[in-house]
Design a protein around this motif. Structure first.
Motif, PDB file in Angstrom:
ATOM      1  N   VAL A  35       0.864  -1.181   0.000  1.00  0.00           N
ATOM      2  CA  VAL A  35       0.000   0.000   0.000  1.00  0.00           C
ATOM      3  C   VAL A  35       0.901   1.232   0.000  1.00  0.00           C
ATOM      4  O   VAL A  35       1.894   1.275   0.732  1.00  0.00           O
ATOM      5  N   PRO A  36       0.610   2.241  -0.829  1.00  0.00           N
ATOM      6  CA  PRO A  36       1.502   3.404  -0.930  1.00  0.00           C
ATOM      7  C   PRO A  36       1.756   4.096   0.412  1.00  0.00           C
ATOM      8  O   PRO A  36       0.871   4.146   1.276  1.00  0.00           O
ATOM      9  N   GLN A  37       2.957   4.607   0.556  1.00  0.00           N
ATOM     10  CA  GLN A  37       3.291   5.382   1.743  1.00  0.00           C
ATOM     11  C   GLN A  37       2.359   6.593   1.831  1.00  0.00           C
ATOM     12  O   GLN A  37       2.081   7.241   0.855  1.00  0.00           O
ATOM     13  N   GLY A  38       1.908   6.867   3.013  1.00  0.00           N
ATOM     14  CA  GLY A  38       1.009   8.005   3.210  1.00  0.00           C
ATOM     15  C   GLY A  38      -0.450   7.628   3.286  1.00  0.00           C
ATOM     16  O   GLY A  38      -1.266   8.383   3.818  1.00  0.00           O
ATOM     17  N   LEU A  70      -3.671   6.908 -24.993  1.00  0.00           N
ATOM     18  CA  LEU A  70      -2.412   6.259 -25.344  1.00  0.00           C
ATOM     19  C   LEU A  70      -1.435   7.329 -25.809  1.00  0.00           C
ATOM     20  O   LEU A  70      -1.241   7.560 -26.991  1.00  0.00           O
ATOM     21  N   ASN A  71      -0.818   7.978 -24.840  1.00  0.00           N
ATOM     22  CA  ASN A  71       0.064   9.120 -25.095  1.00  0.00           C
ATOM     23  C   ASN A  71       1.515   8.692 -24.909  1.00  0.00           C
ATOM     24  O   ASN A  71       1.917   8.345 -23.805  1.00  0.00           O
ATOM     25  N   PRO A  72       2.339   8.710 -25.973  1.00  0.00           N
ATOM     26  CA  PRO A  72       3.718   8.222 -25.838  1.00  0.00           C
ATOM     27  C   PRO A  72       4.554   9.010 -24.845  1.00  0.00           C
ATOM     28  O   PRO A  72       5.519   8.484 -24.286  1.00  0.00           O
ATOM     29  N   ALA A  73       4.200  10.258 -24.598  1.00  0.00           N
ATOM     30  CA  ALA A  73       4.971  11.073 -23.646  1.00  0.00           C
ATOM     31  C   ALA A  73       4.285  11.139 -22.284  1.00  0.00           C
ATOM     32  O   ALA A  73       4.712  11.890 -21.408  1.00  0.00           O
ATOM     33  N   GLY A  74       3.216  10.346 -22.121  1.00  0.00           N
ATOM     34  CA  GLY A  74       2.383  10.497 -20.934  1.00  0.00           C
ATOM     35  C   GLY A  74       2.708   9.578 -19.789  1.00  0.00           C
ATOM     36  O   GLY A  74       3.718   9.729 -19.122  1.00  0.00           O
ATOM     37  N   TYR A  75       1.904   8.549 -19.571  1.00  0.00           N
ATOM     38  CA  TYR A  75       1.900   7.822 -18.320  1.00  0.00           C
ATOM     39  C   TYR A  75       2.983   6.755 -18.206  1.00  0.00           C
ATOM     40  O   TYR A  75       3.345   6.358 -17.124  1.00  0.00           O
ATOM     41  N   ASP A  76       3.500   6.255 -19.330  1.00  0.00           N
ATOM     42  CA  ASP A  76       4.452   5.154 -19.275  1.00  0.00           C
ATOM     43  C   ASP A  76       5.286   5.101 -20.549  1.00  0.00           C
ATOM     44  O   ASP A  76       5.169   4.168 -21.347  1.00  0.00           O
ATOM     45  N   PRO A  77       6.142   6.095 -20.798  1.00  0.00           N
ATOM     46  CA  PRO A  77       6.847   6.170 -22.084  1.00  0.00           C
ATOM     47  C   PRO A  77       7.705   4.954 -22.396  1.00  0.00           C
ATOM     48  O   PRO A  77       7.773   4.516 -23.553  1.00  0.00           O
ATOM     49  N   ASP A  78       8.395   4.363 -21.411  1.00  0.00           N
ATOM     50  CA  ASP A  78       9.228   3.187 -21.674  1.00  0.00           C
ATOM     51  C   ASP A  78       8.385   2.006 -22.132  1.00  0.00           C
ATOM     52  O   ASP A  78       8.737   1.291 -23.087  1.00  0.00           O
ATOM     53  N   PRO A 130      11.544  -2.117 -10.410  1.00  0.00           N
ATOM     54  CA  PRO A 130      12.782  -1.485  -9.937  1.00  0.00           C
ATOM     55  C   PRO A 130      12.653   0.013  -9.684  1.00  0.00           C
ATOM     56  O   PRO A 130      13.377   0.555  -8.850  1.00  0.00           O
ATOM     57  N   LEU A 131      11.751   0.679 -10.381  1.00  0.00           N
ATOM     58  CA  LEU A 131      11.606   2.126 -10.237  1.00  0.00           C
ATOM     59  C   LEU A 131      10.184   2.478  -9.829  1.00  0.00           C
ATOM     60  O   LEU A 131       9.227   1.795 -10.204  1.00  0.00           O
ATOM     61  N   GLY A 132      10.042   3.557  -9.081  1.00  0.00           N
ATOM     62  CA  GLY A 132       8.719   4.036  -8.745  1.00  0.00           C
ATOM     63  C   GLY A 132       8.148   4.851  -9.895  1.00  0.00           C
ATOM     64  O   GLY A 132       8.876   5.460 -10.670  1.00  0.00           O
ATOM     65  N   PHE A 133       6.822   4.857 -10.018  1.00  0.00           N
ATOM     66  CA  PHE A 133       6.175   5.659 -11.048  1.00  0.00           C
ATOM     67  C   PHE A 133       4.743   5.931 -10.614  1.00  0.00           C
ATOM     68  O   PHE A 133       4.077   5.072 -10.043  1.00  0.00           O
ATOM     69  N   GLY A 134       4.273   7.153 -10.874  1.00  0.00           N
ATOM     70  CA  GLY A 134       2.932   7.515 -10.437  1.00  0.00           C
ATOM     71  C   GLY A 134       2.787   7.303  -8.942  1.00  0.00           C
ATOM     72  O   GLY A 134       3.625   7.731  -8.152  1.00  0.00           O
ATOM     73  N   SER A 135       1.747   6.621  -8.546  1.00  0.00           N
ATOM     74  CA  SER A 135       1.524   6.297  -7.133  1.00  0.00           C
ATOM     75  C   SER A 135       2.180   4.985  -6.728  1.00  0.00           C
ATOM     76  O   SER A 135       2.087   4.575  -5.573  1.00  0.00           O
ATOM     77  N   TYR A 136       2.843   4.306  -7.681  1.00  0.00           N
ATOM     78  CA  TYR A 136       3.477   3.026  -7.407  1.00  0.00           C
ATOM     79  C   TYR A 136       4.912   3.257  -6.946  1.00  0.00           C
ATOM     80  O   TYR A 136       5.731   3.822  -7.672  1.00  0.00           O
ATOM     81  N   GLN A 137       5.225   2.809  -5.743  1.00  0.00           N
ATOM     82  CA  GLN A 137       6.527   3.100  -5.162  1.00  0.00           C
ATOM     83  C   GLN A 137       7.595   2.122  -5.650  1.00  0.00           C
ATOM     84  O   GLN A 137       7.292   1.036  -6.142  1.00  0.00           O
TER      85      GLN A 137
END
Length: 378
Positions: free
Chosen positions: A106-109, A209-217, A310-317
């Protein structure tokens, strides 16, 4: 005797998966309006999503609600609640947070949000287990509403359409993060299954589906998978990037023989449940809230391995753990579903899925669960 007042605050006024889920809870509450005074309050904005309705309930002046249900996760609620809505929360006798999450952490906070809730509602056993480790406050499972259909009619209708369509469908929102929805894995598994040679096609319905948006990789990974698959089967894979209305989505779903979801996790899995209710065979990762509904009798669960991002993104730590679908088994389950799609075995699976959905997620069943939860509160 005065009826208790119940306020529902949430994104029911927006066209999104969370909005659809919240509208289902609102419909269930309307079933109880003879026992309770129901006040639905929408939020002023909800990410990139289109507003569904701008109509809100007319509230009595200085209403002191018996119960306020906030159908928003703790990470979004502070930014979306208006001053009026915060006032309702402060004056309420009991405050419910309707929450869901996807990873094992569960996200911190989120623990801080426990200061403004007295109990928690969740849509699945998976979410119940997540939040049970966070608090001793009461937790109730209130599934999302999945509209009831006449089982025999819907299965028969879909069985007829599947003979001609031979379509595998996946509906996902780019704003929900491609690494969670994982469409690239489905593209690869569809190719590995060799179903295109048998006349099957894969339809990927998305939006945002935005290439520069939520998940570019992961967008790049998805584009590579699409390009490689289309080199071999250009006409067998269709990508639709558009914001469909409910009627268009229902029509698309009813035209499919198989619904596939290679997700990393779902708090509930609303589109999966809707596919099962519509008489569509489901192939999906056997992880998250979908485990409540999908089993070998009702569909085709797919194996997975647990991985840490391995990396955090958005609300995912950073280091959050969820599923990585077994693409080889996904390919095998797609082929298994295709082989029985027009047989008596396929019909039996469809019917079992509809019966299970009706027993857990029908409007009447969810309304009864909400009534029991409200009675316990009051």
């Amino acid at each position: 005797m005065k009826r208790p007042s119940v306020v529902l605050i949430g994104p029911w006024n927006f066209h999104s998966g969370a909005g659809e889920a919240c509208r289902g809870i609102l419909k269930a509450l309307w079933q109880l309006q003879q026992s309770y005074r129901i006040y639905p309050i929408g939020v002023p904005c909800y990410g990139p999503h289109r507003m569904f309705s701008s109509i809100n309930a007319s509230l009595p002046v200085n209403l002191n609600p018996d119960v306020v249900i906030v159908h928003l996760n703790p990470d979004t609620a502070p930014a979306l609640l208006t001053q009026q809505q915060r006032g309702l929360l402060e004056r309420a006798n009991h405050r419910v947070g309707y929450w869901l999450w996807e990873t094992m952490q569960v996200p911190q906070g989120w623990g801080q949000a426990l200061s403004w809730v007295d109990s928690i509602w969740v849509p699945s056993q998976y979410c119940e287990q997540l939040f049970a480790g966070l608090t001793e406050r009461p937790i109730r499972i209130i599934p999302h509403v999945v509209e009831e259909q006449t089982a025999g009619h819907s299965v028969a209708a879909n069985q007829q359409s599947s003979r001609t369509s031979r379509t595998i469908l996946y509906i996902f929102d780019g704003a929900s993060y491609l690494r969670r929805k994982n469409p690239a894995a489905l593209v690869r598994a569809f190719h590995q299954a060799g179903l295109a040679e048998d006349g099957w096609r894969l339809c990927l319905k998305t939006k945002n589906l935005n290439p520069a948006g939520y998940d570019p990789d992961y967008f790049e990974d998805f584009q590579r998978a699409l390009a490689e698959a289309r080199q071999r089967h250009a006409d067998s894979i269709e990508l639709i990037d558009a914001d469909f209305n409910d009627a268009q989505l229902r029509s698309l779903l009813q035209s499919a023989a198989i619904y596939a979801s290679p997700h990393a996790s779902e708090g509930f899995g609303l589109t999966i449940a809707e596919a099962m209710a519509a008489g569509v065979l489901v192939v999906a990762t056997d992880y998250g809230g979908t485990h409540d509904l999908l089993d070998p009798d009702t569909g085709f669960p797919v194996k997975f391995n647990l991985i840490a991002e391995p990396l955090g993104f958005g609300s995912y730590q950073e280091g959050c753990v969820w599923a990585k679908v077994d693409e080889k088994h996904l390919s095998e389950q797609l082929r298994a579903a295709a082989q029985v799609s027009e047989s008596a075995v396929g019909l039996s699976i469809r019917q079992a899925a509809q019966i299970k959905l009706a027993s857990r997620c029908s409007l009447k069943v969810v309304a009864k669960r909400i009534d029991a939860a409200l009675q316990e509160i009051l």
